[in-house]
Design a protein around this motif. Structure first.
Motif, short mmCIF file in Angstrom:
data_model
loop_
_atom_site.label_atom_id
_atom_site.label_comp_id
_atom_site.label_asym_id
_atom_site.label_seq_id
_atom_site.Cartn_x
_atom_site.Cartn_y
_atom_site.Cartn_z
N VAL A 175 0.84 -1.20 0.00
CA VAL A 175 0.00 0.00 0.00
C VAL A 175 0.88 1.25 0.00
CG1 VAL A 175 -1.77 1.30 1.27
CG2 VAL A 175 -1.78 -1.20 1.31
N ILE A 176 0.51 2.24 -0.80
CA ILE A 176 1.18 3.55 -0.71
C ILE A 176 0.57 4.26 0.49
CG2 ILE A 176 1.54 5.79 -1.80
CD1 ILE A 176 1.55 4.45 -4.49
N SER A 177 1.33 4.36 1.58
CA SER A 177 0.80 4.88 2.84
C SER A 177 1.03 6.38 3.02
CB SER A 177 1.44 4.14 4.02
OG SER A 177 2.85 4.27 3.98
N ASN A 178 2.01 6.92 2.34
CA ASN A 178 2.29 8.36 2.37
C ASN A 178 2.78 8.73 0.98
OD1 ASN A 178 2.93 11.00 3.21
ND2 ASN A 178 3.57 10.28 5.23
N PHE A 179 2.31 9.84 0.45
CA PHE A 179 2.58 10.07 -0.96
C PHE A 179 2.92 11.53 -1.29
CE2 PHE A 179 -1.96 10.12 -0.04
CZ PHE A 179 -2.35 11.36 -0.54
N ASP A 180 3.43 11.69 -2.51
CA ASP A 180 3.76 13.02 -3.06
C ASP A 180 4.72 13.80 -2.18
OD1 ASP A 180 2.11 12.33 -5.13
OD2 ASP A 180 0.50 13.73 -4.63
N ILE A 181 5.80 13.15 -1.76
CA ILE A 181 6.84 13.82 -0.99
C ILE A 181 7.86 14.34 -2.00
CG2 ILE A 181 8.51 13.58 0.90
CD1 ILE A 181 6.85 10.87 1.49
N GLN A 182 7.85 15.63 -2.20
CA GLN A 182 8.67 16.24 -3.24
C GLN A 182 10.16 16.16 -2.89
OE1 GLN A 182 7.33 17.32 -6.10
NE2 GLN A 182 5.24 16.93 -5.39
N GLN A 183 10.97 15.83 -3.89
CA GLN A 183 12.42 15.76 -3.75
C GLN A 183 13.06 16.69 -4.79
OE1 GLN A 183 13.43 13.14 -1.31
NE2 GLN A 183 11.21 13.35 -1.07
N SER A 184 14.29 17.10 -4.57
CA SER A 184 14.94 17.96 -5.56
C SER A 184 15.17 17.22 -6.87
CB SER A 184 16.28 18.47 -5.02
OG SER A 184 17.19 17.40 -4.83
N ASN A 185 15.19 15.87 -6.80
CA ASN A 185 15.43 15.06 -8.00
C ASN A 185 14.27 14.10 -8.31
OD1 ASN A 185 15.98 13.50 -5.74
ND2 ASN A 185 17.69 12.40 -6.67
N GLY A 186 13.06 14.49 -7.90
CA GLY A 186 11.91 13.66 -8.22
C GLY A 186 10.83 13.70 -7.16
N ILE A 187 10.25 12.55 -6.90
CA ILE A 187 9.16 12.45 -5.93
C ILE A 187 9.22 11.09 -5.25
CG2 ILE A 187 7.48 11.47 -7.58
CD1 ILE A 187 5.41 13.44 -6.30
N MET A 188 8.80 11.04 -3.97
CA MET A 188 8.87 9.80 -3.22
C MET A 188 7.50 9.47 -2.61
SD MET A 188 11.71 8.73 -0.36
CE MET A 188 11.29 9.97 0.87
N HIS A 189 7.19 8.17 -2.63
CA HIS A 189 5.98 7.65 -1.99
C HIS A 189 6.43 6.56 -1.01
CE1 HIS A 189 3.89 9.69 -5.25
NE2 HIS A 189 4.57 8.97 -6.14
N ILE A 190 5.82 6.50 0.15
CA ILE A 190 6.17 5.49 1.15
C ILE A 190 5.28 4.27 0.96
CG2 ILE A 190 6.53 5.01 3.60
CD1 ILE A 190 8.22 7.34 2.38
N VAL A 191 5.88 3.07 0.98
CA VAL A 191 5.10 1.83 0.79
C VAL A 191 5.21 0.92 2.00
CG1 VAL A 191 5.17 1.87 -1.73
CG2 VAL A 191 7.05 0.80 -0.49
N SER A 192 4.17 0.12 2.20
CA SER A 192 4.05 -0.69 3.41
C SER A 192 4.81 -2.01 3.35
CB SER A 192 2.57 -0.97 3.70
OG SER A 192 2.00 -1.73 2.64
N SER A 193 5.19 -2.44 2.16
CA SER A 193 5.91 -3.71 1.99
C SER A 193 6.96 -3.57 0.90
CB SER A 193 4.93 -4.85 1.61
OG SER A 193 3.95 -5.03 2.61
N VAL A 194 7.97 -4.42 0.98
CA VAL A 194 9.01 -4.43 -0.05
C VAL A 194 8.46 -5.10 -1.31
CG1 VAL A 194 11.31 -5.33 -0.65
CG2 VAL A 194 10.86 -4.47 1.67
N LEU A 195 8.73 -4.48 -2.45
CA LEU A 195 8.29 -5.03 -3.74
C LEU A 195 9.38 -5.96 -4.26
CD1 LEU A 195 7.15 -1.56 -5.05
CD2 LEU A 195 5.61 -3.43 -4.41
N VAL A 196 9.00 -7.19 -4.57
CA VAL A 196 10.00 -8.21 -4.95
C VAL A 196 9.79 -8.68 -6.38
CG1 VAL A 196 11.00 -10.43 -4.34
CG2 VAL A 196 10.07 -8.96 -2.53
N PRO A 197 10.75 -8.44 -7.26
CA PRO A 197 10.63 -8.92 -8.65
C PRO A 197 10.94 -10.41 -8.73
CG PRO A 197 12.75 -7.86 -8.35
CD PRO A 197 12.01 -7.71 -7.04
#
Length: 202
Positions: A175-197
């Protein structure tokens, strides 16, 4: 006596009025915004849009495992680059959901390639806000796919609670639990679990 009292009251009132006007003309918050950029509180930590991704996650102990993983994977300069990058950042709690011992194995020098593959699976070239993700989901009948920097696909959907759910190649959901955190080099969203390819076959 009354004349002098009237003059004194006039001078006092004028001083108060001038002081009030001067405070309104120089609010402290405007100075802070000009110096630090847009500020967002993430898990109790103030992250600012003038910092890059690495600088911001280094501010909070909740991302200490992510910081270590980025460093050990040789990705520090990638996440400090101009970008822009959209980054789905797992917390320490998210890493703790991995099978026992898996993170310890990934942090070994012999598994640097696997760690790099895992972390870059959390990143997309370009800047995607939550609204951008939602639009693509809606335009594709409830499910959207994105190509990550790792070169493989990440899927997104919206659940019944209106949360954005990211689905990795193994069917794991985050789940995206916190979103649209602006960065100088993009944007960050906080996720509740590690995504595994899926394991990459060489």
């Amino acid at each position: 006596m009354k004349k002098w009292l009237t003059i004194a009251l006039f001078i006092f009132s004028s001083s108060v009025l001038f002081a009030q006007k001067s405070v309104k003309m120089h609010p402290v918050i405007d100075t802070a915004k000009a110096k630090w950029g847009k500020i967002k509180i993430v898990n109790g930590t103030a992250m600012t849009s003038s910092n890059d991704i690495v600088e911001n996650i280094n501010l909070s102990k909740d991302y200490s495992l992510l910081v270590t993983a980025i460093e050990d994977a040789g990705l520090t300069q990638t996440f400090k680059s101009k970008g822009p990058i959209t980054f789905f950042a797992p917390t320490n709690q998210a890493f703790s959901k991995l099978p026992a011992g898996e993170m310890d194995t990934l942090l070994k020098p012999s598994h640097k390639y696997d760690l790099n593959y895992l972390i870059t699976y959390h990143a997309i070239a370009g800047k995607l806000t939550v609204k951008d993700i939602q639009r693509k989901i809606n335009a594709n009948k409830g499910e959207a796919t994105f190509r990550t920097i790792a070169g493989v696909i990440l899927t997104a959907k919206i659940d019944v609670n209106r949360n954005i759910i990211l689905i990795d190649e193994n069917g794991g959901e985050s789940v995206i639990s916190n979103f649209d955190i602006q960065q100088s080099n993009g944007i960050m969203h906080i996720v509740s679990s590690v995504l595994v390819p899926k394991t990459k076959v060489l």
